[in-house]
Design a protein around this motif. Structure first.
Motif, PDB file in Angstrom:
ATOM      1  N   LEU A  37     -34.221   3.085   1.802  1.00  0.00           N
ATOM      2  CA  LEU A  37     -35.548   2.723   1.294  1.00  0.00           C
ATOM      3  C   LEU A  37     -35.747   1.216   1.222  1.00  0.00           C
ATOM      4  O   LEU A  37     -36.881   0.751   1.129  1.00  0.00           O
ATOM      5  CB  LEU A  37     -35.780   3.345  -0.080  1.00  0.00           C
ATOM      6  CG  LEU A  37     -36.205   4.801  -0.079  1.00  0.00           C
ATOM      7  CD1 LEU A  37     -36.304   5.312  -1.502  1.00  0.00           C
ATOM      8  CD2 LEU A  37     -37.523   4.977   0.628  1.00  0.00           C
ATOM      9  N   PHE A  38     -34.670   0.452   1.275  1.00  0.00           N
ATOM     10  CA  PHE A  38     -34.815  -0.999   1.302  1.00  0.00           C
ATOM     11  C   PHE A  38     -35.467  -1.471   2.597  1.00  0.00           C
ATOM     12  O   PHE A  38     -36.191  -2.464   2.605  1.00  0.00           O
ATOM     13  CB  PHE A  38     -33.456  -1.687   1.141  1.00  0.00           C
ATOM     14  CG  PHE A  38     -32.933  -1.675  -0.254  1.00  0.00           C
ATOM     15  CD1 PHE A  38     -33.454  -2.529  -1.201  1.00  0.00           C
ATOM     16  CD2 PHE A  38     -31.924  -0.816  -0.620  1.00  0.00           C
ATOM     17  CE1 PHE A  38     -32.973  -2.530  -2.497  1.00  0.00           C
ATOM     18  CE2 PHE A  38     -31.431  -0.814  -1.907  1.00  0.00           C
ATOM     19  CZ  PHE A  38     -31.962  -1.668  -2.850  1.00  0.00           C
ATOM     20  N   VAL A  39     -35.213  -0.779   3.686  1.00  0.00           N
ATOM     21  CA  VAL A  39     -35.709  -1.206   4.999  1.00  0.00           C
ATOM     22  C   VAL A  39     -37.236  -1.224   5.060  1.00  0.00           C
ATOM     23  O   VAL A  39     -37.816  -2.256   5.415  1.00  0.00           O
ATOM     24  CB  VAL A  39     -35.092  -0.340   6.122  1.00  0.00           C
ATOM     25  CG1 VAL A  39     -35.689  -0.689   7.463  1.00  0.00           C
ATOM     26  CG2 VAL A  39     -33.582  -0.502   6.138  1.00  0.00           C
ATOM     27  N   PRO A  40     -37.943  -0.129   4.718  1.00  0.00           N
ATOM     28  CA  PRO A  40     -39.408  -0.226   4.761  1.00  0.00           C
ATOM     29  C   PRO A  40     -39.960  -1.202   3.726  1.00  0.00           C
ATOM     30  O   PRO A  40     -41.007  -1.808   3.942  1.00  0.00           O
ATOM     31  CB  PRO A  40     -39.903   1.194   4.497  1.00  0.00           C
ATOM     32  CG  PRO A  40     -38.756   1.938   3.977  1.00  0.00           C
ATOM     33  CD  PRO A  40     -37.515   1.235   4.409  1.00  0.00           C
ATOM     34  N   GLY A  41     -39.247  -1.396   2.632  1.00  0.00           N
ATOM     35  CA  GLY A  41     -39.681  -2.372   1.645  1.00  0.00           C
ATOM     36  C   GLY A  41     -39.637  -3.785   2.184  1.00  0.00           C
ATOM     37  O   GLY A  41     -40.570  -4.572   2.003  1.00  0.00           O
TER      38      GLY A  41
END
Length: 104
Positions: A67-71
């Motif tokens: 979820l860090f990636v799309p953030g």
């Protein structure tokens, strides 16, 4: 355990408030300072989800780390395409909050 439930409902309320600001109050949501504050809140949600997930559940731990990636993508593309950045940031906040409720 009751305190954790209260905190999660507070995060849910902050999600609704943040998404409302980004989509309904576009003049306020397009302000760089407000967008950065909402982005910081999104990263706090991601870090909290990653730290709450037990290490024994490796699949959910990897999903919470992903979820860090799309953030990061949403935060970087705010200058190029603000509409897509808002949508991506909203999806990341919603998935992080849902993940917190699932871990509970």
């Amino acid at each position: 355990m009751e305190n954790l439930t209260t905190i999660m409902y507070a995060f849910l309320g902050l999600d609704v408030l943040s998404i409302g600001i980004m989509f309904l109050l576009k003049n306020l949501g397009s302000n760089k300072l407000v967008f950065n504050v909402i982005g910081l809140y999104m990263f706090v949600l991601c870090v909290l989800l990653f730290s709450v997930v037990p290490s024994s559940n490796i699949v959910f731990k990897l999903i919470s780390a992903a979820l860090f990636v799309p953030g990061v993508i949403a935060f970087v593309m705010k200058d190029k395409d603000f509409g897509k950045a808002r949508i991506l940031m909203s999806i990341t906040m919603i998935l992080s909050t849902v993940g917190l409720f699932m871990v509970k």
